[in-house]
Design a protein around this motif. Structure first.
Motif, PDB file in Angstrom:
ATOM      1  N   SER A  23      -1.831 -88.112 -12.908  1.00 45.51           N
ATOM      2  CA  SER A  23      -1.204 -87.364 -11.818  1.00 45.51           C
ATOM      3  C   SER A  23      -2.254 -86.730 -10.922  1.00 45.51           C
ATOM      4  CB  SER A  23      -0.294 -86.270 -12.374  1.00 45.51           C
ATOM      5  OG  SER A  23       0.771 -86.827 -13.066  1.00 45.51           O
ATOM      6  N   GLY A  24      -3.250 -86.137 -11.526  1.00 45.43           N
ATOM      7  CA  GLY A  24      -4.299 -85.478 -10.750  1.00 45.43           C
ATOM      8  C   GLY A  24      -5.099 -86.448  -9.908  1.00 45.43           C
ATOM      9  N   ILE A  25      -5.563 -87.516 -10.520  1.00 45.48           N
ATOM     10  CA  ILE A  25      -6.412 -88.479  -9.817  1.00 45.48           C
ATOM     11  C   ILE A  25      -5.628 -89.200  -8.718  1.00 45.48           C
ATOM     12  CG2 ILE A  25      -7.692 -90.639 -10.094  1.00 45.48           C
ATOM     13  CD1 ILE A  25      -8.404 -89.551 -12.962  1.00 45.48           C
ATOM     14  N   MET A  26      -4.445 -89.674  -9.057  1.00 49.01           N
ATOM     15  CA  MET A  26      -3.675 -90.445  -8.077  1.00 49.01           C
ATOM     16  C   MET A  26      -3.177 -89.587  -6.913  1.00 49.01           C
ATOM     17  SD  MET A  26      -1.673 -93.050 -10.594  1.00 49.01           S
ATOM     18  CE  MET A  26      -0.762 -93.802  -9.272  1.00 49.01           C
ATOM     19  N   SER A  27      -2.658 -88.405  -7.205  1.00 48.00           N
ATOM     20  CA  SER A  27      -2.159 -87.566  -6.113  1.00 48.00           C
ATOM     21  C   SER A  27      -3.305 -87.086  -5.223  1.00 48.00           C
ATOM     22  CB  SER A  27      -1.354 -86.383  -6.651  1.00 48.00           C
ATOM     23  OG  SER A  27      -2.147 -85.537  -7.458  1.00 48.00           O
ATOM     24  N   PHE A  28      -4.447 -86.777  -5.828  1.00 47.58           N
ATOM     25  CA  PHE A  28      -5.615 -86.347  -5.048  1.00 47.58           C
ATOM     26  C   PHE A  28      -6.074 -87.473  -4.128  1.00 47.58           C
ATOM     27  CE2 PHE A  28     -10.043 -85.499  -4.161  1.00 47.58           C
ATOM     28  CZ  PHE A  28     -10.090 -84.120  -4.003  1.00 47.58           C
ATOM     29  N   TRP A  37      -9.517 -84.651   4.381  1.00 54.49           N
ATOM     30  CA  TRP A  37      -9.924 -83.322   3.917  1.00 54.49           C
ATOM     31  C   TRP A  37      -9.676 -82.305   5.015  1.00 54.49           C
ATOM     32  CZ3 TRP A  37     -11.035 -81.761  -0.807  1.00 54.49           C
ATOM     33  CH2 TRP A  37     -11.535 -80.471  -0.966  1.00 54.49           C
ATOM     34  N   HIS A  38      -9.119 -81.172   4.663  1.00 54.59           N
ATOM     35  CA  HIS A  38      -8.853 -80.103   5.627  1.00 54.59           C
ATOM     36  C   HIS A  38      -8.892 -78.776   4.893  1.00 54.59           C
ATOM     37  CE1 HIS A  38      -4.749 -79.527   4.056  1.00 54.59           C
ATOM     38  NE2 HIS A  38      -4.689 -80.846   3.995  1.00 54.59           N
ATOM     39  N   PRO A  39      -9.016 -77.671   5.637  1.00 56.73           N
ATOM     40  CA  PRO A  39      -8.978 -76.367   4.978  1.00 56.73           C
ATOM     41  C   PRO A  39      -7.641 -76.211   4.241  1.00 56.73           C
ATOM     42  CG  PRO A  39      -9.713 -76.133   7.246  1.00 56.73           C
ATOM     43  CD  PRO A  39      -9.258 -77.565   7.074  1.00 56.73           C
ATOM     44  N   GLY A  40      -7.699 -75.782   3.034  1.00 60.50           N
ATOM     45  CA  GLY A  40      -6.495 -75.619   2.235  1.00 60.50           C
ATOM     46  C   GLY A  40      -6.056 -76.890   1.520  1.00 60.50           C
ATOM     47  N   PHE A  41      -6.913 -77.932   1.555  1.00 68.97           N
ATOM     48  CA  PHE A  41      -6.567 -79.209   0.926  1.00 68.97           C
ATOM     49  C   PHE A  41      -6.249 -79.038  -0.560  1.00 68.97           C
ATOM     50  CE2 PHE A  41      -7.626 -82.967  -1.508  1.00 68.97           C
ATOM     51  CZ  PHE A  41      -6.967 -83.972  -0.818  1.00 68.97           C
ATOM     52  N   ILE A  42      -7.102 -78.326  -1.268  1.00 68.94           N
ATOM     53  CA  ILE A  42      -6.915 -78.161  -2.717  1.00 68.94           C
ATOM     54  C   ILE A  42      -5.603 -77.444  -3.005  1.00 68.94           C
ATOM     55  CG2 ILE A  42      -7.832 -77.061  -4.808  1.00 68.94           C
ATOM     56  CD1 ILE A  42      -9.408 -79.518  -3.972  1.00 68.94           C
ATOM     57  N   ASN A  43      -5.296 -76.424  -2.246  1.00 69.66           N
ATOM     58  CA  ASN A  43      -4.042 -75.688  -2.424  1.00 69.66           C
ATOM     59  C   ASN A  43      -2.834 -76.589  -2.158  1.00 69.66           C
ATOM     60  OD1 ASN A  43      -2.679 -73.229  -3.039  1.00 69.66           O
ATOM     61  ND2 ASN A  43      -2.262 -72.970  -0.857  1.00 69.66           N
ATOM     62  N   THR A  44      -2.893 -77.338  -1.072  1.00 74.26           N
ATOM     63  CA  THR A  44      -1.813 -78.276  -0.742  1.00 74.26           C
ATOM     64  C   THR A  44      -1.667 -79.318  -1.840  1.00 74.26           C
ATOM     65  OG1 THR A  44      -2.212 -78.000   1.622  1.00 74.26           O
ATOM     66  CG2 THR A  44      -1.009 -79.972   0.948  1.00 74.26           C
ATOM     67  N   TRP A  45      -2.790 -79.906  -2.242  1.00 72.70           N
ATOM     68  CA  TRP A  45      -2.761 -80.940  -3.288  1.00 72.70           C
ATOM     69  C   TRP A  45      -2.153 -80.395  -4.575  1.00 72.70           C
ATOM     70  CZ3 TRP A  45      -6.050 -80.409  -7.672  1.00 72.70           C
ATOM     71  CH2 TRP A  45      -5.876 -81.399  -8.623  1.00 72.70           C
ATOM     72  N   PHE A  47      -0.283 -77.601  -5.362  1.00 72.31           N
ATOM     73  CA  PHE A  47       1.078 -77.070  -5.398  1.00 72.31           C
ATOM     74  C   PHE A  47       2.140 -78.023  -4.836  1.00 72.31           C
ATOM     75  CE2 PHE A  47      -1.443 -73.165  -5.674  1.00 72.31           C
ATOM     76  CZ  PHE A  47      -0.899 -72.651  -6.832  1.00 72.31           C
ATOM     77  N   LYS A  48       1.783 -78.844  -3.857  1.00 70.40           N
ATOM     78  CA  LYS A  48       2.784 -79.707  -3.236  1.00 70.40           C
ATOM     79  C   LYS A  48       2.760 -81.140  -3.748  1.00 70.40           C
ATOM     80  CE  LYS A  48       3.293 -77.004   0.905  1.00 70.40           C
ATOM     81  NZ  LYS A  48       3.287 -76.971   2.353  1.00 70.40           N
ATOM     82  N   TYR A  49       1.697 -81.542  -4.431  1.00 66.23           N
ATOM     83  CA  TYR A  49       1.602 -82.920  -4.894  1.00 66.23           C
ATOM     84  C   TYR A  49       1.395 -83.005  -6.403  1.00 66.23           C
ATOM     85  CZ  TYR A  49       1.595 -84.373  -0.079  1.00 66.23           C
ATOM     86  OH  TYR A  49       1.969 -84.594   1.210  1.00 66.23           O
ATOM     87  N   PHE A  50       0.327 -82.400  -6.912  1.00 67.30           N
ATOM     88  CA  PHE A  50      -0.009 -82.529  -8.327  1.00 67.30           C
ATOM     89  C   PHE A  50       1.099 -82.008  -9.235  1.00 67.30           C
ATOM     90  CE2 PHE A  50      -2.013 -80.567 -12.125  1.00 67.30           C
ATOM     91  CZ  PHE A  50      -2.328 -81.739 -12.787  1.00 67.30           C
ATOM     92  N   LEU A  51       1.575 -80.797  -9.000  1.00 62.12           N
ATOM     93  CA  LEU A  51       2.604 -80.228  -9.879  1.00 62.12           C
ATOM     94  C   LEU A  51       3.908 -81.011  -9.810  1.00 62.12           C
ATOM     95  CD1 LEU A  51       2.056 -76.372  -9.522  1.00 62.12           C
ATOM     96  CD2 LEU A  51       1.317 -77.886 -11.366  1.00 62.12           C
ATOM     97  N   VAL A  52       4.257 -81.501  -8.628  1.00 64.51           N
ATOM     98  CA  VAL A  52       5.474 -82.307  -8.486  1.00 64.51           C
ATOM     99  C   VAL A  52       5.313 -83.619  -9.242  1.00 64.51           C
ATOM    100  CG1 VAL A  52       6.926 -83.565  -6.845  1.00 64.51           C
ATOM    101  CG2 VAL A  52       6.093 -81.265  -6.288  1.00 64.51           C
ATOM    102  N   GLU A  53       4.189 -84.279  -9.041  1.00 67.34           N
ATOM    103  CA  GLU A  53       3.958 -85.554  -9.718  1.00 67.34           C
ATOM    104  C   GLU A  53       3.878 -85.363 -11.229  1.00 67.34           C
ATOM    105  OE1 GLU A  53       0.618 -88.994  -9.733  1.00 67.34           O
ATOM    106  OE2 GLU A  53       1.227 -88.236  -7.779  1.00 67.34           O
TER     107      GLU A  53
END
Length: 80
Positions: A23-28, A37-45, A47-53
């Protein structure tokens, strides 16, 4: 002496760790290639992608993977 995991415990730990890693590798990777890459990328990844996946991959790991393994085992020749 270190305590080792039982067969059932090892299956649970393995499934959880593989689900987290995949989940971590694929969603990232997908988010990075789609959005960049953008400011806040890690936060977006996270909370909005990794945890959902992750909520999708853990049940998949415990339900779909054993079904696929059983199907493959049925068509696999057993060693004597």
């Amino acid at each position: 002496m270190k305590k080792k995991l039982s067969k059932v415990q090892s299956i649970i730990v393995f499934t959880l760790l593989v689900s987290i890693a995949m989940s971590g590798i694929m969603s990232f990777g997908l988010l990075l290639t789609r959005v960049g890459w953008h400011p806040g990328f890690i936060n977006t990844w996270f909370f909005k992608y990794f945890l959902v996946e992750l909520w999708l991959s853990i049940p998949t790991g415990f339900i779909v993977v054993p079904l696929i393994k059983n199907g493959i085992d049925r068509i696999t020749v057993k060693n004597n």
